[in-house]
Write a protein that holds these residues in place. Sequence first.
Motif, PDB file in Angstrom:
ATOM      1  N   ILE A 137       0.180   8.478   3.985  1.00 15.66           N
ATOM      2  CA  ILE A 137      -0.438   8.450   5.313  1.00 15.66           C
ATOM      3  C   ILE A 137      -0.750   6.992   5.655  1.00 15.66           C
ATOM      4  CG2 ILE A 137      -1.414  10.778   5.177  1.00 15.66           C
ATOM      5  CD1 ILE A 137      -4.158   9.428   4.764  1.00 15.66           C
ATOM      6  N   PRO A 138      -0.670   6.604   6.918  1.00 12.98           N
ATOM      7  CA  PRO A 138      -0.932   5.216   7.299  1.00 12.98           C
ATOM      8  C   PRO A 138      -2.398   4.825   7.068  1.00 12.98           C
ATOM      9  CG  PRO A 138       0.267   6.362   9.040  1.00 12.98           C
ATOM     10  CD  PRO A 138      -0.177   7.399   8.045  1.00 12.98           C
ATOM     11  N   ILE A 139      -2.589   3.657   6.439  1.00 11.62           N
ATOM     12  CA  ILE A 139      -3.926   3.075   6.279  1.00 11.62           C
ATOM     13  C   ILE A 139      -3.842   1.598   6.647  1.00 11.62           C
ATOM     14  CG2 ILE A 139      -4.738   4.729   4.566  1.00 11.62           C
ATOM     15  CD1 ILE A 139      -4.206   2.683   2.388  1.00 11.62           C
ATOM     16  N   GLU A 140      -4.989   1.007   7.003  1.00 10.64           N
ATOM     17  CA  GLU A 140      -5.027  -0.391   7.421  1.00 10.64           C
ATOM     18  C   GLU A 140      -4.812  -1.339   6.250  1.00 10.64           C
ATOM     19  OE1 GLU A 140      -8.758  -1.044   9.413  1.00 10.64           O
ATOM     20  OE2 GLU A 140      -7.830  -0.607  11.340  1.00 10.64           O
ATOM     21  N   VAL A 141      -4.206  -2.484   6.566  1.00  9.10           N
ATOM     22  CA  VAL A 141      -4.033  -3.569   5.606  1.00  9.10           C
ATOM     23  C   VAL A 141      -4.814  -4.761   6.136  1.00  9.10           C
ATOM     24  CG1 VAL A 141      -2.393  -5.131   4.493  1.00  9.10           C
ATOM     25  CG2 VAL A 141      -1.724  -2.771   4.991  1.00  9.10           C
ATOM     26  N   LYS A 142      -5.656  -5.348   5.281  1.00 11.56           N
ATOM     27  CA  LYS A 142      -6.435  -6.532   5.634  1.00 11.56           C
ATOM     28  C   LYS A 142      -6.254  -7.582   4.562  1.00 11.56           C
ATOM     29  CE  LYS A 142     -10.249  -4.312   8.083  1.00 11.56           C
ATOM     30  NZ  LYS A 142     -11.712  -4.313   8.193  1.00 11.56           N
ATOM     31  N   ARG A 143      -6.356  -8.833   4.957  1.00 11.81           N
ATOM     32  CA  ARG A 143      -6.291  -9.926   3.980  1.00 11.81           C
ATOM     33  C   ARG A 143      -7.604 -10.009   3.204  1.00 11.81           C
ATOM     34  NH1 ARG A 143      -2.837 -13.759   2.728  1.00 11.81           N
ATOM     35  NH2 ARG A 143      -3.568 -15.750   1.939  1.00 11.81           N
ATOM     36  N   THR A 144      -8.726  -9.901   3.905  1.00  9.36           N
ATOM     37  CA  THR A 144     -10.046  -9.838   3.274  1.00  9.36           C
ATOM     38  C   THR A 144     -10.794  -8.664   3.884  1.00  9.36           C
ATOM     39  OG1 THR A 144     -11.193 -11.235   4.884  1.00  9.36           O
ATOM     40  CG2 THR A 144     -10.125 -12.359   3.027  1.00  9.36           C
ATOM     41  N   LEU A 145     -11.855  -8.258   3.241  1.00 10.89           N
ATOM     42  CA  LEU A 145     -12.624  -7.119   3.731  1.00 10.89           C
ATOM     43  C   LEU A 145     -13.213  -7.385   5.112  1.00 10.89           C
ATOM     44  CD1 LEU A 145     -13.439  -4.288   2.903  1.00 10.89           C
ATOM     45  CD2 LEU A 145     -15.462  -5.246   1.816  1.00 10.89           C
ATOM     46  N   GLN A 146     -13.578  -8.642   5.398  1.00  8.32           N
ATOM     47  CA  GLN A 146     -14.193  -8.985   6.680  1.00  8.32           C
ATOM     48  C   GLN A 146     -13.183  -9.337   7.780  1.00  8.32           C
ATOM     49  OE1 GLN A 146     -15.181 -10.478   3.705  1.00  8.32           O
ATOM     50  NE2 GLN A 146     -16.932  -9.116   3.459  1.00  8.32           N
ATOM     51  N   SER A 147     -11.921  -9.520   7.433  1.00  9.59           N
ATOM     52  CA  SER A 147     -10.939  -9.928   8.437  1.00  9.59           C
ATOM     53  C   SER A 147     -10.468  -8.753   9.282  1.00  9.59           C
ATOM     54  CB  SER A 147      -9.734 -10.589   7.745  1.00  9.59           C
ATOM     55  OG  SER A 147      -9.032  -9.650   6.972  1.00  9.59           O
ATOM     56  N   GLU A 148      -9.803  -9.103  10.374  1.00  8.68           N
ATOM     57  CA  GLU A 148      -9.183  -8.088  11.225  1.00  8.68           C
ATOM     58  C   GLU A 148      -8.009  -7.454  10.481  1.00  8.68           C
ATOM     59  OE1 GLU A 148      -9.924  -7.183  14.495  1.00  8.68           O
ATOM     60  OE2 GLU A 148     -11.740  -8.384  14.264  1.00  8.68           O
ATOM     61  N   GLN A 203     -10.258   4.259  -2.228  1.00  8.90           N
ATOM     62  CA  GLN A 203     -10.049   3.251  -1.197  1.00  8.90           C
ATOM     63  C   GLN A 203      -9.485   3.888   0.073  1.00  8.90           C
ATOM     64  OE1 GLN A 203     -10.855  -0.085  -1.836  1.00  8.90           O
ATOM     65  NE2 GLN A 203     -11.662   0.780  -3.732  1.00  8.90           N
ATOM     66  N   THR A 204      -9.933   3.381   1.215  1.00  8.04           N
ATOM     67  CA  THR A 204      -9.414   3.879   2.487  1.00  8.04           C
ATOM     68  C   THR A 204      -8.666   2.791   3.252  1.00  8.04           C
ATOM     69  OG1 THR A 204     -11.525   3.411   3.556  1.00  8.04           O
ATOM     70  CG2 THR A 204     -11.178   5.654   2.725  1.00  8.04           C
ATOM     71  N   LEU A 205      -8.537   1.605   2.653  1.00  5.93           N
ATOM     72  CA  LEU A 205      -7.744   0.534   3.225  1.00  5.93           C
ATOM     73  C   LEU A 205      -7.248  -0.357   2.103  1.00  5.93           C
ATOM     74  CD1 LEU A 205      -9.556  -2.397   3.526  1.00  5.93           C
ATOM     75  CD2 LEU A 205     -10.803  -0.854   4.995  1.00  5.93           C
ATOM     76  N   ILE A 206      -6.248  -1.168   2.415  1.00  5.07           N
ATOM     77  CA  ILE A 206      -5.673  -2.084   1.434  1.00  5.07           C
ATOM     78  C   ILE A 206      -6.175  -3.482   1.759  1.00  5.07           C
ATOM     79  CG2 ILE A 206      -3.543  -3.097   0.550  1.00  5.07           C
ATOM     80  CD1 ILE A 206      -2.131  -0.476   1.427  1.00  5.07           C
ATOM     81  N   VAL A 207      -6.847  -4.123   0.809  1.00 10.00           N
ATOM     82  CA  VAL A 207      -7.310  -5.500   0.953  1.00 10.00           C
ATOM     83  C   VAL A 207      -6.474  -6.350  -0.006  1.00 10.00           C
ATOM     84  CG1 VAL A 207      -9.250  -7.089   0.795  1.00 10.00           C
ATOM     85  CG2 VAL A 207      -9.639  -4.735   1.541  1.00 10.00           C
ATOM     86  N   THR A 208      -5.639  -7.236   0.529  1.00 13.33           N
ATOM     87  CA  THR A 208      -4.665  -7.951  -0.289  1.00 13.33           C
ATOM     88  C   THR A 208      -5.184  -9.244  -0.908  1.00 13.33           C
ATOM     89  OG1 THR A 208      -3.770  -9.240   1.546  1.00 13.33           O
ATOM     90  CG2 THR A 208      -2.794  -7.066   1.139  1.00 13.33           C
ATOM     91  N   LYS A 209      -6.081  -9.936  -0.229  1.00 11.33           N
ATOM     92  CA  LYS A 209      -6.557 -11.265  -0.652  1.00 11.33           C
ATOM     93  C   LYS A 209      -5.390 -12.215  -0.918  1.00 11.33           C
ATOM     94  CE  LYS A 209     -10.888  -9.563  -2.459  1.00 11.33           C
ATOM     95  NZ  LYS A 209     -11.744  -9.365  -3.615  1.00 11.33           N
ATOM     96  N   GLY A 210      -4.257 -11.943  -0.272  1.00 11.37           N
ATOM     97  CA  GLY A 210      -3.074 -12.792  -0.402  1.00 11.37           C
ATOM     98  C   GLY A 210      -2.315 -12.606  -1.702  1.00 11.37           C
ATOM     99  N   ASN A 211      -2.621 -11.557  -2.463  1.00 10.00           N
ATOM    100  CA  ASN A 211      -1.993 -11.342  -3.766  1.00 10.00           C
ATOM    101  C   ASN A 211      -0.809 -10.374  -3.737  1.00 10.00           C
ATOM    102  OD1 ASN A 211      -3.833 -13.041  -5.100  1.00 10.00           O
ATOM    103  ND2 ASN A 211      -5.329 -11.406  -5.169  1.00 10.00           N
TER     104      ASN A 211
END
Length: 80
Positions: free
Chosen positions: A39-50, A8-16
């Motif tokens: 190292i810093p990586i992006e966090v997103k709520r969903t894969l398609q979200s900002e 994985q290159t980003l964290i997708v939380t889906k609110g969990n």
Amino acid sequence: MGMPLEFQTLIVTKGNEKRIEDNLFILEKEGYRIYPLDIPIEVKRTLQSEASGQAVVKKIELADHRTVITYELISLHSIN
């Protein structure tokens, strides 16, 4: 026999995600996943979200076909 594993290159939380303290969170995902550490990586709520922020993964635990990551949120772009 091979073991299914995703990189994985980003964290997708889906609110969990669950807050442990201040800016430290844990997130449990199905399957085995490897995230870059320290190292810093992006966090997103969903894969398609900002991207909602950036985080640094501090710990990865793999067991029972699940991955649990502990990460520190280092910047927040939006509270929504």
